[in-house]
Design a protein around this motif. Structure first.
Motif, mmCIF file in Angstrom:
data_model
loop_
_atom_site.group_PDB
_atom_site.id
_atom_site.type_symbol
_atom_site.label_atom_id
_atom_site.label_comp_id
_atom_site.label_asym_id
_atom_site.label_seq_id
_atom_site.Cartn_x
_atom_site.Cartn_y
_atom_site.Cartn_z
ATOM 1 N N VAL A 164 39.809 35.072 31.715
ATOM 2 C CA VAL A 164 38.412 35.483 31.655
ATOM 3 C C VAL A 164 37.988 35.713 33.094
ATOM 4 O O VAL A 164 37.963 34.779 33.901
ATOM 5 N N LEU A 165 37.680 36.960 33.422
ATOM 6 C CA LEU A 165 37.347 37.326 34.793
ATOM 7 C C LEU A 165 35.862 37.600 34.917
ATOM 8 O O LEU A 165 35.254 38.214 34.035
ATOM 9 N N GLY A 166 35.276 37.142 36.014
ATOM 10 C CA GLY A 166 33.850 37.346 36.231
ATOM 11 C C GLY A 166 33.438 36.902 37.617
ATOM 12 O O GLY A 166 34.283 36.637 38.478
ATOM 13 N N ASP A 167 32.152 36.831 37.811
ATOM 14 C CA ASP A 167 31.593 36.435 39.102
ATOM 15 C C ASP A 167 30.721 35.208 38.920
ATOM 16 O O ASP A 167 29.793 35.218 38.112
ATOM 17 N N ASP A 168 31.044 34.177 39.674
ATOM 18 C CA ASP A 168 30.235 32.959 39.686
ATOM 19 C C ASP A 168 29.962 32.423 38.287
ATOM 20 O O ASP A 168 28.842 32.046 37.949
ATOM 21 N N ARG A 227 31.046 27.862 40.125
ATOM 22 C CA ARG A 227 31.248 29.256 40.571
ATOM 23 C C ARG A 227 32.694 29.676 40.298
ATOM 24 O O ARG A 227 33.465 29.929 41.203
ATOM 25 N N ILE A 228 33.020 29.776 39.035
ATOM 26 C CA ILE A 228 34.384 30.117 38.612
ATOM 27 C C ILE A 228 34.600 31.618 38.764
ATOM 28 O O ILE A 228 33.770 32.424 38.351
ATOM 29 N N ASP A 229 35.742 31.965 39.366
ATOM 30 C CA ASP A 229 36.117 33.371 39.496
ATOM 31 C C ASP A 229 37.008 33.820 38.346
ATOM 32 O O ASP A 229 37.010 34.978 37.957
ATOM 33 N N GLU A 230 37.807 32.885 37.851
ATOM 34 C CA GLU A 230 38.739 33.197 36.773
ATOM 35 C C GLU A 230 38.952 31.957 35.919
ATOM 36 O O GLU A 230 39.254 30.890 36.433
ATOM 37 N N LEU A 231 38.776 32.108 34.619
ATOM 38 C CA LEU A 231 39.034 31.038 33.667
ATOM 39 C C LEU A 231 40.312 31.403 32.936
ATOM 40 O O LEU A 231 40.466 32.542 32.462
ATOM 41 N N VAL A 255 43.187 24.743 29.577
ATOM 42 C CA VAL A 255 42.186 25.621 30.159
ATOM 43 C C VAL A 255 42.093 25.246 31.636
ATOM 44 O O VAL A 255 41.861 24.083 31.970
ATOM 45 N N LYS A 256 42.306 26.232 32.485
ATOM 46 C CA LYS A 256 42.241 26.018 33.931
ATOM 47 C C LYS A 256 41.317 27.060 34.528
ATOM 48 O O LYS A 256 40.923 28.014 33.852
ATOM 49 N N PHE A 257 40.998 26.888 35.809
ATOM 50 C CA PHE A 257 40.127 27.864 36.454
ATOM 51 C C PHE A 257 40.431 27.965 37.938
ATOM 52 O O PHE A 257 41.037 27.072 38.528
ATOM 53 N N LEU A 258 39.998 29.085 38.513
ATOM 54 C CA LEU A 258 40.046 29.306 39.955
ATOM 55 C C LEU A 258 38.615 29.316 40.458
ATOM 56 O O LEU A 258 37.754 29.950 39.864
ATOM 57 N N GLY A 259 38.371 28.632 41.543
ATOM 58 C CA GLY A 259 37.027 28.556 42.113
ATOM 59 C C GLY A 259 36.479 27.149 41.966
ATOM 60 O O GLY A 259 37.224 26.182 41.829
ATOM 61 N N ASP A 260 35.166 27.034 41.984
ATOM 62 C CA ASP A 260 34.481 25.761 41.775
ATOM 63 C C ASP A 260 33.920 25.732 40.360
ATOM 64 O O ASP A 260 33.662 26.775 39.769
ATOM 65 N N VAL A 261 33.676 24.548 39.836
ATOM 66 C CA VAL A 261 33.174 24.406 38.471
ATOM 67 C C VAL A 261 31.892 25.215 38.265
ATOM 68 O O VAL A 261 31.685 25.793 37.203
#
Length: 181
Positions: free
Chosen positions: A146-150, A126-130, A118-124
């Motif tokens: 998993v796409l979303g905002d913050d 404020r994730i933009d994409e999981l 499991v990885k992500f883009l953004g900060d822990v």
């Protein structure tokens, strides 16, 4: 003088355009490039496919649920995971996910059964994409975005418990269920 300024502006624009284009493959480009190819299947699921109307949620869980916009899933199903094609596709995804912009959250599994990360883009916080990437022995692999905002990692992890009591739109999950049979 005006012509010189115009030429300089055009040149500056062209240089900026070429240098700002990321030539490295991304998970999104991999998804788009492969979603219609043989062996691949893709699903785009809005959050509405999970009916949580009758599920009691904490404030944290509601915030997590509301921060998710949609789920993109790409599967590559292969009975023989020893083929060169499968190994090549798996290597491409692993190469993309080695980019430092994809921060690792958790990994697990085994060589015998299969592995996941499991990885992500953004900060822990404020994730933009999981990204959930797993490969199953003698099945293939799956990439879920998993796409979303913050989105918040801790809050997202709390959603697991409510999914047990939620209702799912079964029609939208048919292809994904095939992967896990």
């Amino acid at each position: 003088m005006i012509q010189s300024i115009k030429k300089s502006m055009v040149m500056l624009f062209l240089v900026a355009a070429f240098t700002s284009c990321n030539q490295e493959p991304t998970l999104q480009t991999y998804y788009v490039d492969n979603e219609l190819k043989p062996g691949f299947a893709s699903f785009d699921l809005p959050t509405s496919f999970v009916d949580v109307e009758n599920v009691d949620m904490t404030k944290e869980q509601k915030e997590a649920y509301n921060s998710v916009d949609k789920l993109n899933v790409l599967t590559y199903m292969k009975d023989d995971t020893d083929t060169e094609v499968y190994k090549s596709e798996l290597a491409k995804v692993n190469s993309i996910l080695k980019d430092p912009k994809y921060e690792e959250l958790i990994r697990g599994g085994s060589v015998k059964e299969g592995k996941f990360v499991v990885k992500f883009l953004g900060d822990v916080d404020r994730i933009d994409e999981l990204i959930i990437f797993g490969n199953a022995t003698n099945k293939g692999f799956v990439i879920a975005r998993v796409l979303g905002d913050d989105m918040n990692a801790g809050q997202l992890m709390s959603l697991g418990s409510i999914l047990k009591n939620a209702d799912f739109d079964e029609d939208q999950l048919k292809g994904l269920k095939e992967f896990f049979k």
